[in-house]
Scaffold this motif. Structure first.
Motif, PDB file in Angstrom:
ATOM      1  N   LEU A 161       0.814  -1.213   0.000  1.00 29.08           N
ATOM      2  CA  LEU A 161       0.000   0.000   0.000  1.00 29.08           C
ATOM      3  C   LEU A 161       0.854   1.272   0.000  1.00 29.08           C
ATOM      4  O   LEU A 161       0.327   2.357   0.271  1.00 29.08           O
ATOM      5  N   ALA A 162       2.128   1.132  -0.302  1.00 24.53           N
ATOM      6  CA  ALA A 162       3.017   2.302  -0.274  1.00 24.53           C
ATOM      7  C   ALA A 162       2.524   3.410  -1.205  1.00 24.53           C
ATOM      8  O   ALA A 162       2.678   4.603  -0.907  1.00 24.53           O
ATOM      9  N   HIS A 163       1.915   3.014  -2.327  1.00 23.21           N
ATOM     10  CA  HIS A 163       1.430   4.009  -3.294  1.00 23.21           C
ATOM     11  C   HIS A 163       0.303   4.866  -2.724  1.00 23.21           C
ATOM     12  O   HIS A 163       0.035   5.961  -3.228  1.00 23.21           O
ATOM     13  N   ALA A 164      -0.368   4.367  -1.679  1.00 23.93           N
ATOM     14  CA  ALA A 164      -1.508   5.082  -1.102  1.00 23.93           C
ATOM     15  C   ALA A 164      -1.132   5.906   0.126  1.00 23.93           C
ATOM     16  O   ALA A 164      -2.004   6.528   0.727  1.00 23.93           O
ATOM     17  N   ASN A 165       0.132   5.905   0.487  1.00 20.84           N
ATOM     18  CA  ASN A 165       0.575   6.642   1.666  1.00 20.84           C
ATOM     19  C   ASN A 165       0.893   8.081   1.281  1.00 20.84           C
ATOM     20  O   ASN A 165       1.893   8.362   0.615  1.00 20.84           O
ATOM     21  N   HIS A 166       0.048   9.001   1.726  1.00 21.23           N
ATOM     22  CA  HIS A 166       0.264  10.418   1.453  1.00 21.23           C
ATOM     23  C   HIS A 166       0.471  11.190   2.754  1.00 21.23           C
ATOM     24  O   HIS A 166       0.123  12.375   2.837  1.00 21.23           O
ATOM     25  N   VAL A 167       1.043  10.508   3.745  1.00 21.52           N
ATOM     26  CA  VAL A 167       1.380  11.163   5.014  1.00 21.52           C
ATOM     27  C   VAL A 167       2.876  11.460   5.039  1.00 21.52           C
ATOM     28  O   VAL A 167       3.290  12.594   4.822  1.00 21.52           O
ATOM     29  N   GLU A 168       3.693  10.422   5.290  1.00 19.27           N
ATOM     30  CA  GLU A 168       5.137  10.661   5.373  1.00 19.27           C
ATOM     31  C   GLU A 168       5.724  11.255   4.093  1.00 19.27           C
ATOM     32  O   GLU A 168       6.504  12.220   4.172  1.00 19.27           O
ATOM     33  N   PRO A 169       5.390  10.738   2.905  1.00 19.40           N
ATOM     34  CA  PRO A 169       5.947  11.367   1.700  1.00 19.40           C
ATOM     35  C   PRO A 169       5.558  12.843   1.566  1.00 19.40           C
ATOM     36  O   PRO A 169       6.378  13.676   1.150  1.00 19.40           O
ATOM     37  N   HIS A 170       4.330  13.154   1.916  1.00 17.11           N
ATOM     38  CA  HIS A 170       3.867  14.542   1.846  1.00 17.11           C
ATOM     39  C   HIS A 170       4.645  15.426   2.825  1.00 17.11           C
ATOM     40  O   HIS A 170       5.119  16.519   2.460  1.00 17.11           O
ATOM     41  N   LEU A 171       4.810  14.938   4.064  1.00 22.61           N
ATOM     42  CA  LEU A 171       5.504  15.741   5.062  1.00 22.61           C
ATOM     43  C   LEU A 171       6.988  15.880   4.734  1.00 22.61           C
ATOM     44  O   LEU A 171       7.582  16.948   4.964  1.00 22.61           O
ATOM     45  N   ARG A 172       7.593  14.830   4.213  1.00 21.21           N
ATOM     46  CA  ARG A 172       8.985  14.947   3.775  1.00 21.21           C
ATOM     47  C   ARG A 172       9.125  16.020   2.691  1.00 21.21           C
ATOM     48  O   ARG A 172      10.083  16.800   2.694  1.00 21.21           O
ATOM     49  N   THR A 173       8.167  16.054   1.764  1.00 15.95           N
ATOM     50  CA  THR A 173       8.219  17.044   0.690  1.00 15.95           C
ATOM     51  C   THR A 173       8.060  18.452   1.236  1.00 15.95           C
ATOM     52  O   THR A 173       8.836  19.361   0.906  1.00 15.95           O
ATOM     53  N   VAL A 174       7.066  18.644   2.102  1.00 15.52           N
ATOM     54  CA  VAL A 174       6.781  19.989   2.629  1.00 15.52           C
ATOM     55  C   VAL A 174       7.945  20.507   3.467  1.00 15.52           C
ATOM     56  O   VAL A 174       8.449  21.617   3.248  1.00 15.52           O
ATOM     57  N   PHE A 175       8.365  19.716   4.453  1.00 18.51           N
ATOM     58  CA  PHE A 175       9.427  20.197   5.339  1.00 18.51           C
ATOM     59  C   PHE A 175      10.768  20.248   4.609  1.00 18.51           C
ATOM     60  O   PHE A 175      11.603  21.112   4.905  1.00 18.51           O
ATOM     61  N   GLY A 176      10.970  19.359   3.640  1.00 14.18           N
ATOM     62  CA  GLY A 176      12.172  19.439   2.824  1.00 14.18           C
ATOM     63  C   GLY A 176      12.198  20.706   1.993  1.00 14.18           C
ATOM     64  O   GLY A 176      13.265  21.297   1.769  1.00 14.18           O
ATOM     65  N   TYR A 177      11.055  21.144   1.533  1.00 11.94           N
ATOM     66  CA  TYR A 177      10.934  22.388   0.771  1.00 11.94           C
ATOM     67  C   TYR A 177      11.405  23.578   1.602  1.00 11.94           C
ATOM     68  O   TYR A 177      11.942  24.554   1.077  1.00 11.94           O
ATOM     69  N   LEU A 178      11.211  23.471   2.931  1.00 13.80           N
ATOM     70  CA  LEU A 178      11.643  24.547   3.832  1.00 13.80           C
ATOM     71  C   LEU A 178      13.107  24.406   4.232  1.00 13.80           C
ATOM     72  O   LEU A 178      13.683  25.329   4.802  1.00 13.80           O
ATOM     73  N   GLY A 179      13.689  23.222   3.964  1.00 14.12           N
ATOM     74  CA  GLY A 179      15.080  23.000   4.307  1.00 14.12           C
ATOM     75  C   GLY A 179      15.288  22.035   5.458  1.00 14.12           C
ATOM     76  O   GLY A 179      16.414  21.864   5.931  1.00 14.12           O
TER      77      GLY A 179
END
Length: 230
Positions: free
Chosen positions: A165-183
């Motif tokens: 179900l990794a394709h359906a996980n929009h929690v950790e990948p989303h947060l990694r993207t957002v906080f990574g965007y901030l540095g």
């Protein structure tokens, strides 16, 4: 002294180890903080309960104000950004961010999405210049040495990378993207699975998560700035 920001996003009140139908993520984040206090009792911990009192969703006025340069803002603009400024100030002050974010319908709870929208701030957490050479966006927190711990809970299993179900996980990948965007790219993820089943698999998942929390605290507490002597 290390400063910790503790965020709870679950709509469930209480911890699952203390009340029926309590929150697993509140349980994990509380255990993380308890273990942190045990090892580093003089560190400062800020707490925000997003699950019970979520930030206001951004509005048209908010967007207008945020994209107006600070010296040019009118009083109503500063008022529109007041809550966002408080949240950004908390984030900027933190060395360690504990984000207890359960999976709701494959993504983050609505309150935590509102939190994200309030802390992703042009001129404060990310930069933007359309005339800049290369990408017009850049992170503003890259040199701040912040560490994000994501504590999550899921109804089923198999949401980690490589899982069914990794394709359906929009929690950790989303947060990694957002906080990574901030540095903020130092990220650890610990999750509980099998919540909907409530059987031995859930109990084992909770045990594993708690062991990983103790290990994470031990490692992180040893590598951050030493606590101030009491």
């Amino acid at each position: 002294m290390t400063r910790v920001l503790h965020l709870d996003a679950s709509a469930r009140p209480g911890r699952s180890d203390r009340r029926p139908h309590g929150s697993h993520t509140r349980r994990l984040s509380a255990q993380f903080v308890e273990e942190w206090r045990r090892q580093r009792p003089t560190d400062h911990i800020d707490y925000r309960d997003i699950g019970r009192q979520s930030p206001s969703p951004i509005s048209g006025d908010w967007i207008h104000a945020a994209f107006t340069k600070e010296p040019d803002r009118e009083p109503w603009m500063r008022e529109a950004l007041k809550e966002s400024d408080r949240l950004v100030d908390e984030l900027l002050a933190a060395d360690v961010i504990i984000a207890a974010v359960p999976m709701y319908n494959f993504g983050v709870p609505a309150g935590f999405k509102a939190y994200i929208d309030n802390i992703v701030r042009v001129g404060r957490t990310f930069g933007f210049d359309r005339n800049r050479q290369g990408p017009p966006y850049w992170p503003m927190l890259s040199d701040a040495n912040k560490h994000l711990i994501i504590l999550s809970a899921r109804g089923d299993a198999g949401y980690d990378p490589g899982g069914v179900l990794a394709h359906a996980n929009h929690v950790e990948p989303h947060l990694r993207t957002v906080f990574g965007y901030l540095g903020i790219d130092k990220v650890d993820c610990i999750a509980v699975e099998y919540d909907e089943f409530g059987d031995d698999r859930l109990a084992e998942s909770l045990d594993q998560a708690e062991r990983r929390i103790r290990q994470a605290v031990e490692t992180l507490a040893a590598t951050t700035a030493p606590p101030v002597s009491a």
